[in-house]
Scaffold this motif. Sequence first.
Motif, PDB file in Angstrom:
ATOM      1  N   HIS A  20      82.189 106.168  61.156  1.00 41.84           N
ATOM      2  CA  HIS A  20      83.434 105.240  60.477  1.00 41.84           C
ATOM      3  C   HIS A  20      82.969 104.630  60.990  1.00 41.84           C
ATOM      4  O   HIS A  20      83.907 103.584  60.133  1.00 41.84           O
ATOM      5  CB  HIS A  20      84.216 106.692  59.365  1.00 41.84           C
ATOM      6  N   LEU A  21      83.614 104.239  61.843  1.00 43.39           N
ATOM      7  CA  LEU A  21      84.435 102.918  62.712  1.00 43.39           C
ATOM      8  C   LEU A  21      83.536 101.883  62.729  1.00 43.39           C
ATOM      9  O   LEU A  21      83.438 100.774  62.287  1.00 43.39           O
ATOM     10  CB  LEU A  21      84.486 103.371  64.107  1.00 43.39           C
ATOM     11  N   GLY A  22      81.764 101.771  61.881  1.00 43.29           N
ATOM     12  CA  GLY A  22      81.826 100.372  62.003  1.00 43.29           C
ATOM     13  C   GLY A  22      81.155 100.122  63.097  1.00 43.29           C
ATOM     14  O   GLY A  22      81.469 100.134  64.226  1.00 43.29           O
ATOM     15  N   GLU A  23      81.580  98.643  62.571  1.00 41.07           N
ATOM     16  CA  GLU A  23      81.904  97.196  63.346  1.00 41.07           C
ATOM     17  C   GLU A  23      82.829  97.350  65.030  1.00 41.07           C
ATOM     18  O   GLU A  23      82.729  97.492  65.924  1.00 41.07           O
ATOM     19  CB  GLU A  23      81.698  95.830  62.973  1.00 41.07           C
ATOM     20  N   GLN A  24      83.277  98.125  64.405  1.00 45.35           N
ATOM     21  CA  GLN A  24      84.613  98.683  65.378  1.00 45.35           C
ATOM     22  C   GLN A  24      84.549  99.311  66.733  1.00 45.35           C
ATOM     23  O   GLN A  24      85.064  99.568  67.123  1.00 45.35           O
ATOM     24  CB  GLN A  24      86.315  99.591  64.908  1.00 45.35           C
TER      25      GLN A  24
END
Length: 237
Positions: A20-24
């Motif tokens: 769920h952090l995606g690009e982070q």
Amino acid sequence: MVSEAFTVDLNKPLVFQVGHLGEQYQEWVHRPIVCKEGPRLFANDVLEFLTRTQWWAIPLIWLPVVCWCLTTSIQMGHTLSEVALMVVFGICLWTLVEYIMHRFLFHINTKSYWTNTAHYLLHGIHHKHPTDGLRLVFPPAAAVILCFPFWNLIKLLTTTTTTHGVFGGAMLGYVMYDCTHYYLHHGQPSSDPGKHLKKYHLNHHFRIQDRGFGITSTAWDHVFGTLPPTKTTDKSS
């Protein structure tokens, strides 16, 4: 966006959170947490058990495979000196595979839910928690699966009677790799090459994580121009 607002709860199983952090994700996973106890990855106890491996399980499981391969080569009519050459070639081949996997697979950039999750399981957990002693070597269940494509790769590069010897050498190289990796994190070498390799590897973890991909050797970093800058870190695990 969900990825901008999401925060990982370290008190809950992590595997199905990190996606769920995606690009982070890449920034998060390369900020190490140094502690003796590793996090829980799965809520399921069986899956959690499969992610934890004592270092001594690696030689215990794989050295008999190495011995079988080398014995088979001798039974096929090869001399000890010929088998020794196969072993050397296999070890050298493993160091190249080790480098390629570490550089191009373990450090691939991901940002989608499932690629983040897969990367975290494969290598991200080690960079996030580099002193987790039970996740420093490759779990045998996963290694068994990877043995099949590795065996087929070696079959392409060898003859029928030399495949076993080269594969045995490569598996010996793998055992050396995993045991060395564990030692670099939890041992305290007082002389070279161990002292140099420990400093080299901790540099990779704590200072410049897109350089220094060799574990058992720095040779391929020299060949492919991925040596880290000369300044080294004094951090230890």
